[in-house]
Design a protein around this motif. Structure first.
Motif, PDB file in Angstrom:
ATOM      1  N   GLN A   1      -9.809  -0.431 -59.254  1.00 52.47           N
ATOM      2  CA  GLN A   1      -9.220  -1.414 -58.674  1.00 52.47           C
ATOM      3  C   GLN A   1      -8.219  -1.936 -59.547  1.00 52.47           C
ATOM      4  O   GLN A   1      -8.577  -2.362 -60.608  1.00 52.47           O
ATOM      5  N   MET A   2      -7.144  -2.698 -59.069  1.00 48.09           N
ATOM      6  CA  MET A   2      -6.245  -3.704 -60.102  1.00 48.09           C
ATOM      7  C   MET A   2      -7.030  -4.803 -60.354  1.00 48.09           C
ATOM      8  O   MET A   2      -7.858  -5.399 -59.317  1.00 48.09           O
ATOM      9  N   ALA A   3      -7.035  -5.151 -61.490  1.00 54.86           N
ATOM     10  CA  ALA A   3      -7.747  -6.694 -62.118  1.00 54.86           C
ATOM     11  C   ALA A   3      -6.763  -7.707 -61.351  1.00 54.86           C
ATOM     12  O   ALA A   3      -5.985  -7.783 -61.116  1.00 54.86           O
ATOM     13  N   GLU A   4      -7.539  -8.734 -61.246  1.00 51.75           N
ATOM     14  CA  GLU A   4      -7.184 -10.126 -60.798  1.00 51.75           C
ATOM     15  C   GLU A   4      -6.409 -10.792 -61.768  1.00 51.75           C
ATOM     16  O   GLU A   4      -6.828 -10.636 -62.863  1.00 51.75           O
ATOM     17  N   PHE A   5      -5.253 -11.627 -61.469  1.00 48.58           N
ATOM     18  CA  PHE A   5      -4.700 -12.674 -62.338  1.00 48.58           C
ATOM     19  C   PHE A   5      -4.915 -13.858 -61.663  1.00 48.58           C
ATOM     20  O   PHE A   5      -4.264 -14.079 -60.598  1.00 48.58           O
ATOM     21  N   GLY A   6      -5.999 -14.671 -62.170  1.00 45.94           N
ATOM     22  CA  GLY A   6      -6.474 -15.983 -61.610  1.00 45.94           C
ATOM     23  C   GLY A   6      -5.973 -16.935 -62.161  1.00 45.94           C
ATOM     24  O   GLY A   6      -5.184 -16.882 -62.944  1.00 45.94           O
ATOM     25  N   LEU A   7      -6.495 -18.030 -61.854  1.00 47.26           N
ATOM     26  CA  LEU A   7      -6.135 -19.600 -62.145  1.00 47.26           C
ATOM     27  C   LEU A   7      -6.209 -19.606 -63.656  1.00 47.26           C
ATOM     28  O   LEU A   7      -5.501 -20.312 -64.346  1.00 47.26           O
ATOM     29  N   ALA A   8      -7.459 -19.146 -64.078  1.00 48.10           N
ATOM     30  CA  ALA A   8      -7.593 -19.249 -65.642  1.00 48.10           C
ATOM     31  C   ALA A   8      -6.761 -18.517 -66.142  1.00 48.10           C
ATOM     32  O   ALA A   8      -6.091 -19.073 -67.498  1.00 48.10           O
ATOM     33  N   ASP A   9      -6.478 -17.203 -65.757  1.00 48.96           N
ATOM     34  CA  ASP A   9      -5.306 -16.658 -66.546  1.00 48.96           C
ATOM     35  C   ASP A   9      -3.941 -17.177 -66.737  1.00 48.96           C
ATOM     36  O   ASP A   9      -3.383 -17.319 -67.525  1.00 48.96           O
ATOM     37  N   ALA A  10      -3.740 -17.945 -65.440  1.00 52.27           N
ATOM     38  CA  ALA A  10      -2.327 -18.590 -65.505  1.00 52.27           C
ATOM     39  C   ALA A  10      -2.210 -19.801 -66.075  1.00 52.27           C
ATOM     40  O   ALA A  10      -1.336 -19.937 -67.012  1.00 52.27           O
ATOM     41  N   ARG A  11      -3.271 -20.503 -66.291  1.00 52.60           N
ATOM     42  CA  ARG A  11      -3.517 -21.633 -67.325  1.00 52.60           C
ATOM     43  C   ARG A  11      -3.391 -21.023 -68.585  1.00 52.60           C
ATOM     44  O   ARG A  11      -2.788 -21.819 -69.687  1.00 52.60           O
ATOM     45  N   ARG A  12      -4.173 -20.396 -68.911  1.00 46.39           N
ATOM     46  CA  ARG A  12      -4.226 -19.529 -70.449  1.00 46.39           C
ATOM     47  C   ARG A  12      -2.447 -19.218 -70.692  1.00 46.39           C
ATOM     48  O   ARG A  12      -2.047 -19.490 -71.714  1.00 46.39           O
ATOM     49  N   THR A  13      -2.009 -18.407 -69.725  1.00 44.37           N
ATOM     50  CA  THR A  13      -0.550 -17.906 -70.202  1.00 44.37           C
ATOM     51  C   THR A  13       0.388 -19.174 -70.248  1.00 44.37           C
ATOM     52  O   THR A  13       1.116 -19.063 -71.093  1.00 44.37           O
ATOM     53  N   LEU A  14       0.128 -20.036 -69.635  1.00 46.93           N
ATOM     54  CA  LEU A  14       0.992 -21.318 -69.479  1.00 46.93           C
ATOM     55  C   LEU A  14       0.883 -22.040 -70.900  1.00 46.93           C
ATOM     56  O   LEU A  14       1.900 -22.408 -71.528  1.00 46.93           O
ATOM     57  N   VAL A  15      -0.208 -21.979 -71.703  1.00 50.71           N
ATOM     58  CA  VAL A  15      -0.077 -22.405 -73.097  1.00 50.71           C
ATOM     59  C   VAL A  15       0.209 -21.505 -74.010  1.00 50.71           C
ATOM     60  O   VAL A  15       0.685 -21.875 -75.205  1.00 50.71           O
ATOM     61  N   GLU A  16      -0.152 -20.084 -73.975  1.00 44.88           N
ATOM     62  CA  GLU A  16      -0.008 -19.091 -74.964  1.00 44.88           C
ATOM     63  C   GLU A  16       1.404 -18.577 -74.780  1.00 44.88           C
ATOM     64  O   GLU A  16       2.015 -18.082 -76.155  1.00 44.88           O
ATOM     65  N   VAL A  17       2.165 -18.600 -73.679  1.00 43.14           N
ATOM     66  CA  VAL A  17       3.307 -17.740 -73.667  1.00 43.14           C
ATOM     67  C   VAL A  17       4.530 -18.551 -73.690  1.00 43.14           C
ATOM     68  O   VAL A  17       5.431 -17.933 -74.472  1.00 43.14           O
ATOM     69  N   PHE A  18       4.467 -19.689 -73.186  1.00 43.53           N
ATOM     70  CA  PHE A  18       5.876 -20.605 -72.837  1.00 43.53           C
ATOM     71  C   PHE A  18       6.197 -21.381 -74.118  1.00 43.53           C
ATOM     72  O   PHE A  18       5.272 -21.642 -75.019  1.00 43.53           O
ATOM     73  N   ALA A  19       7.329 -21.714 -74.303  1.00 43.47           N
ATOM     74  CA  ALA A  19       7.828 -22.314 -75.629  1.00 43.47           C
ATOM     75  C   ALA A  19       7.241 -23.878 -75.338  1.00 43.47           C
ATOM     76  O   ALA A  19       6.766 -24.222 -74.537  1.00 43.47           O
ATOM     77  N   PRO A  20       7.139 -24.551 -76.703  1.00 44.08           N
ATOM     78  CA  PRO A  20       6.643 -25.762 -76.796  1.00 44.08           C
ATOM     79  C   PRO A  20       7.078 -26.723 -75.721  1.00 44.08           C
ATOM     80  O   PRO A  20       6.640 -27.652 -75.360  1.00 44.08           O
TER      81      PRO A  20
ATOM     82  N   ALA B   1      13.506 -25.786 -64.823  1.00 45.41           N
ATOM     83  CA  ALA B   1      12.470 -25.507 -65.830  1.00 45.41           C
ATOM     84  C   ALA B   1      11.317 -25.249 -65.093  1.00 45.41           C
ATOM     85  O   ALA B   1      10.376 -24.075 -65.228  1.00 45.41           O
ATOM     86  N   LEU B   2      10.698 -26.031 -64.397  1.00 47.97           N
ATOM     87  CA  LEU B   2       9.640 -26.153 -63.562  1.00 47.97           C
ATOM     88  C   LEU B   2       9.678 -24.722 -62.502  1.00 47.97           C
ATOM     89  O   LEU B   2       8.841 -24.232 -62.534  1.00 47.97           O
ATOM     90  N   ALA B   3      10.940 -24.595 -61.949  1.00 43.18           N
ATOM     91  CA  ALA B   3      10.911 -23.506 -61.040  1.00 43.18           C
ATOM     92  C   ALA B   3      10.846 -22.151 -61.729  1.00 43.18           C
ATOM     93  O   ALA B   3      10.270 -21.242 -61.190  1.00 43.18           O
ATOM     94  N   ASP B   4      11.234 -22.072 -62.797  1.00 42.30           N
ATOM     95  CA  ASP B   4      11.756 -20.798 -63.616  1.00 42.30           C
ATOM     96  C   ASP B   4      10.057 -20.621 -64.028  1.00 42.30           C
ATOM     97  O   ASP B   4       9.748 -19.298 -63.992  1.00 42.30           O
ATOM     98  N   THR B   5       9.270 -21.402 -64.538  1.00 41.37           N
ATOM     99  CA  THR B   5       8.020 -21.211 -65.229  1.00 41.37           C
ATOM    100  C   THR B   5       7.111 -20.914 -63.695  1.00 41.37           C
ATOM    101  O   THR B   5       6.326 -19.990 -64.182  1.00 41.37           O
ATOM    102  N   ALA B   6       7.310 -21.643 -63.015  1.00 35.77           N
ATOM    103  CA  ALA B   6       6.316 -21.276 -61.753  1.00 35.77           C
ATOM    104  C   ALA B   6       6.569 -20.003 -61.331  1.00 35.77           C
ATOM    105  O   ALA B   6       5.515 -18.871 -60.917  1.00 35.77           O
ATOM    106  N   MET B   7       7.912 -19.282 -61.215  1.00 39.59           N
ATOM    107  CA  MET B   7       8.113 -17.996 -60.664  1.00 39.59           C
ATOM    108  C   MET B   7       7.556 -16.935 -61.564  1.00 39.59           C
ATOM    109  O   MET B   7       7.031 -15.873 -61.183  1.00 39.59           O
ATOM    110  N   VAL B   8       7.705 -17.134 -63.115  1.00 38.12           N
ATOM    111  CA  VAL B   8       7.053 -16.188 -64.007  1.00 38.12           C
ATOM    112  C   VAL B   8       5.553 -16.257 -63.596  1.00 38.12           C
ATOM    113  O   VAL B   8       5.165 -15.006 -63.500  1.00 38.12           O
ATOM    114  N   LEU B   9       5.011 -17.125 -63.487  1.00 38.80           N
ATOM    115  CA  LEU B   9       3.265 -17.208 -63.024  1.00 38.80           C
ATOM    116  C   LEU B   9       3.348 -16.260 -61.907  1.00 38.80           C
ATOM    117  O   LEU B   9       2.263 -15.751 -61.508  1.00 38.80           O
ATOM    118  N   ALA B  10       4.082 -16.654 -60.629  1.00 42.05           N
ATOM    119  CA  ALA B  10       3.866 -16.100 -59.479  1.00 42.05           C
ATOM    120  C   ALA B  10       4.227 -14.658 -59.718  1.00 42.05           C
ATOM    121  O   ALA B  10       3.218 -13.874 -58.877  1.00 42.05           O
TER     122      ALA B  10
END
Length: 154
Positions: free
Chosen positions: A6-25, A77-86
């Motif tokens: 089955q496909m792995a899930e992308f959950g809340l913890a993954d999204a929070r980690r991505t927000l910190v590790e992937v996006f510009a300062p 910027a908020l909208a763009d970031t939210a769409m990436v995570l979606a």
């Protein structure tokens, strides 16, 4: 994929980690938080349900223009970031992408309030993905902007 195929899930913890590790300062300086990730329709969902993400941008005077109004650049910027995570949620995992187009319709000013971004994936494609984001004032729940966007999937 999981061991069961089955496909792995992308959950809340993954999204929070991505927000910190992937996006510009400077995006991290917006003090965004991930409130929800939706990868599958909840029981009783309508037929037009779409995967998505809900983010919150904490109010800060640093994000305001004169008059105490949250500036459009921060909202976009908020909208763009939210769409990436979606899109990552719909994809159920990380995939590089880049914004191709973002159209924002500002509906009303928002002042002295957190802003919520409800991002929904309209179409997840192999080479292009499309979405919509509704930005809402956390103070009264009323929409402050509508955003449509397109992303090239790399």
């Amino acid at each position: 994929m999981t061991e069961s195929g089955q496909m792995a899930e992308f959950g809340l913890a993954d999204a929070r980690r991505t927000l910190v590790e992937v996006f510009a300062p400077w995006v991290q300086d917006l003090d965004l938080s991930v409130d929800a990730i939706e990868t599958a329709p909840p029981p009783g969902a309508s037929r037009d349900w779409q995967p998505g993400a809900t983010l919150r941008m904490a109010f800060s005077e640093r994000l305001c223009r004169s008059g105490g109004i949250v500036c459009g650049q921060a909202l976009m910027a908020l909208a763009d970031t939210a769409m990436v995570l979606a899109i990552l949620a719909a994809n159920r995992g990380f995939r590089p992408m880049t914004t191709v187009d973002q159209t924002t319709h500002f509906l009303k000013a928002v002042a002295s309030s957190d802003v919520l971004a409800d991002a929904r994936v309209v179409r997840l494609g192999r080479t292009m993905s499309f979405g919509r984001v509704t930005l809402l004032s956390a103070a009264d729940g009323k929409p402050v902007a509508m955003v449509s966007s397109a992303f090239a999937m790399l």
